[in-house]
Design a protein around this motif. Sequence first.
Motif, short mmCIF file in Angstrom:
data_model
loop_
_atom_site.label_atom_id
_atom_site.label_comp_id
_atom_site.label_asym_id
_atom_site.label_seq_id
_atom_site.Cartn_x
_atom_site.Cartn_y
_atom_site.Cartn_z
N PRO A 162 0.83 -1.21 0.00
CA PRO A 162 0.00 0.00 0.00
C PRO A 162 0.86 1.25 0.00
CG PRO A 162 0.08 -0.96 2.19
CD PRO A 162 0.80 -1.92 1.29
N THR A 163 0.33 2.29 -0.61
CA THR A 163 1.07 3.56 -0.66
C THR A 163 1.00 4.29 0.69
OG1 THR A 163 -0.92 4.62 -1.56
CG2 THR A 163 0.74 3.84 -3.13
N THR A 164 -0.14 4.22 1.35
CA THR A 164 -0.29 4.85 2.67
C THR A 164 -1.12 3.93 3.56
OG1 THR A 164 -2.30 6.04 1.99
CG2 THR A 164 -0.18 7.19 1.74
N LEU A 165 -0.92 4.08 4.86
CA LEU A 165 -1.69 3.34 5.85
C LEU A 165 -2.07 4.29 6.99
CD1 LEU A 165 0.20 -0.07 6.29
CD2 LEU A 165 -2.05 0.28 5.27
N PRO A 166 -3.26 4.11 7.58
CA PRO A 166 -3.65 4.98 8.69
C PRO A 166 -3.07 4.53 10.03
CG PRO A 166 -5.44 3.47 8.18
CD PRO A 166 -4.36 3.22 7.16
N LEU A 167 -2.30 3.46 10.03
CA LEU A 167 -1.76 2.90 11.28
C LEU A 167 -0.28 3.22 11.41
CD1 LEU A 167 -3.36 -0.66 11.10
CD2 LEU A 167 -4.30 1.41 12.14
N ARG A 168 0.11 3.68 12.58
CA ARG A 168 1.53 3.93 12.85
C ARG A 168 2.25 2.61 13.10
NH1 ARG A 168 -0.28 7.96 17.20
NH2 ARG A 168 -0.21 5.99 18.28
N GLY A 169 3.42 2.49 12.51
CA GLY A 169 4.27 1.34 12.81
C GLY A 169 3.74 0.00 12.35
N ALA A 170 2.87 0.00 11.37
CA ALA A 170 2.30 -1.27 10.90
C ALA A 170 3.33 -2.03 10.08
CB ALA A 170 1.06 -1.01 10.07
N THR A 171 3.33 -3.34 10.26
CA THR A 171 4.12 -4.23 9.43
C THR A 171 3.23 -4.77 8.32
OG1 THR A 171 5.54 -4.90 11.27
CG2 THR A 171 5.45 -6.38 9.37
N VAL A 172 3.65 -4.61 7.08
CA VAL A 172 2.85 -5.05 5.94
C VAL A 172 3.42 -6.35 5.38
CG1 VAL A 172 2.03 -4.47 3.63
CG2 VAL A 172 2.24 -2.67 5.37
N VAL A 173 2.56 -7.33 5.25
CA VAL A 173 2.91 -8.61 4.65
C VAL A 173 2.20 -8.68 3.30
CG1 VAL A 173 2.81 -11.12 4.85
CG2 VAL A 173 3.16 -9.72 6.90
N VAL A 174 2.96 -8.86 2.24
CA VAL A 174 2.38 -8.91 0.90
C VAL A 174 2.10 -10.36 0.53
CG1 VAL A 174 2.75 -8.40 -1.55
CG2 VAL A 174 3.55 -6.80 0.21
N GLY A 175 0.88 -10.63 0.08
CA GLY A 175 0.52 -12.00 -0.30
C GLY A 175 -0.86 -12.05 -0.90
N ARG A 176 -1.10 -13.08 -1.66
CA ARG A 176 -2.39 -13.28 -2.32
C ARG A 176 -2.96 -14.65 -1.95
NH1 ARG A 176 -4.82 -11.15 -7.01
NH2 ARG A 176 -2.93 -9.91 -7.43
N ALA A 177 -4.23 -14.69 -1.59
CA ALA A 177 -4.88 -15.95 -1.24
C ALA A 177 -4.93 -16.87 -2.46
CB ALA A 177 -6.29 -15.67 -0.73
N PRO A 178 -5.00 -18.20 -2.24
CA PRO A 178 -5.18 -18.88 -0.96
C PRO A 178 -3.86 -19.01 -0.18
CG PRO A 178 -5.11 -20.48 -2.73
CD PRO A 178 -5.07 -19.13 -3.39
N PHE A 179 -4.01 -19.15 1.15
CA PHE A 179 -2.88 -19.30 2.04
C PHE A 179 -2.93 -20.68 2.70
CE2 PHE A 179 -4.09 -14.78 2.07
CZ PHE A 179 -2.95 -14.23 1.51
N SER A 180 -1.78 -21.32 2.80
CA SER A 180 -1.72 -22.65 3.41
C SER A 180 -1.66 -22.54 4.93
CB SER A 180 -0.49 -23.41 2.91
OG SER A 180 0.70 -22.83 3.44
N LEU A 181 -1.99 -23.63 5.60
CA LEU A 181 -1.92 -23.66 7.05
C LEU A 181 -0.48 -23.43 7.52
CD1 LEU A 181 -3.06 -24.13 9.87
CD2 LEU A 181 -2.85 -26.60 9.46
N ASP A 182 0.49 -24.07 6.88
CA ASP A 182 1.88 -23.89 7.29
C ASP A 182 2.31 -22.43 7.17
OD1 ASP A 182 2.16 -26.54 7.87
OD2 ASP A 182 3.13 -27.09 5.99
N ALA A 183 1.87 -21.77 6.09
CA ALA A 183 2.24 -20.37 5.89
C ALA A 183 1.61 -19.49 6.96
CB ALA A 183 1.82 -19.91 4.51
#
Length: 249
Positions: A162-183
């Motif tokens: 994202p270009t901007t976020l309304p949350l201070r100090g947020a950690t961004v994880v980039v990913g697209r579903a589907p997600f596995s249980l192990d992940a």
Amino acid sequence: MSGNGSRVLVLGGSGEADELARALAQRGQDVTVSLLGTARTSGTPPYRRRVGPFGGVTGLVGELERGRYRLLVDATHPFAAQMPMVAARAASLARVPRVRIVRPPWTPGPDDAWQEVDDLAGAARRLGELGRRRVFLSIGVAHLDPFAGLDVQPVVRSIEPPTTLPLRGATVVVGRAPFSLDAELALLSEHRIEVLVARNSGGHATAAKLEAARRLGLAVVMVRRPPLPPGDLVETVGEALVWVQSRLG
């Protein structure tokens, strides 16, 4: 099913919309999918697409009448609140049969520590009451504003950075579903998540996070879905195909 005089308008916003439209097109049906914005799809879909809002009930009535649609299928996201109400009213005024596709919601098991709330504002309040700082906000980056004032260390996930976020100090994880249980187990463990916040979208693509939270003994703040308008309701694309065929012959 014949496409002659049997146009179907599908309101998109979910994976079911694309799946249904493709299935109808394969059967020779004249189908259009309406989207609020441009959607990423692989290749050119075998159906028409229109992009942009209708302009409320009056606008959708006009679209149904101008396009001579015989059926309206509401396949918007399970958390779409306004559009299903608009669709129900417009279909009634235009005398066009309507059905809503909405996948079943997730349900908690005996080992789940769910705390259900009515909306995102309620989820933010519940987080404040819990007093836990390491939070995975699995709600999409477009819905983070209610959490902006909280003293938390949030992790959020996005398909693209994202270009901007309304949350201070947020950690961004980039990913697209589907997600596995192990992940999902790895993500929650790596970031030492204490509580998961999710919207009850249902489906399989993002359900692994709930199993991961269960195995790790995490609290889950689950946002309930908005109420549905009255009318025909199906849970699967297969049921929607049967509904369409029963009305078009």
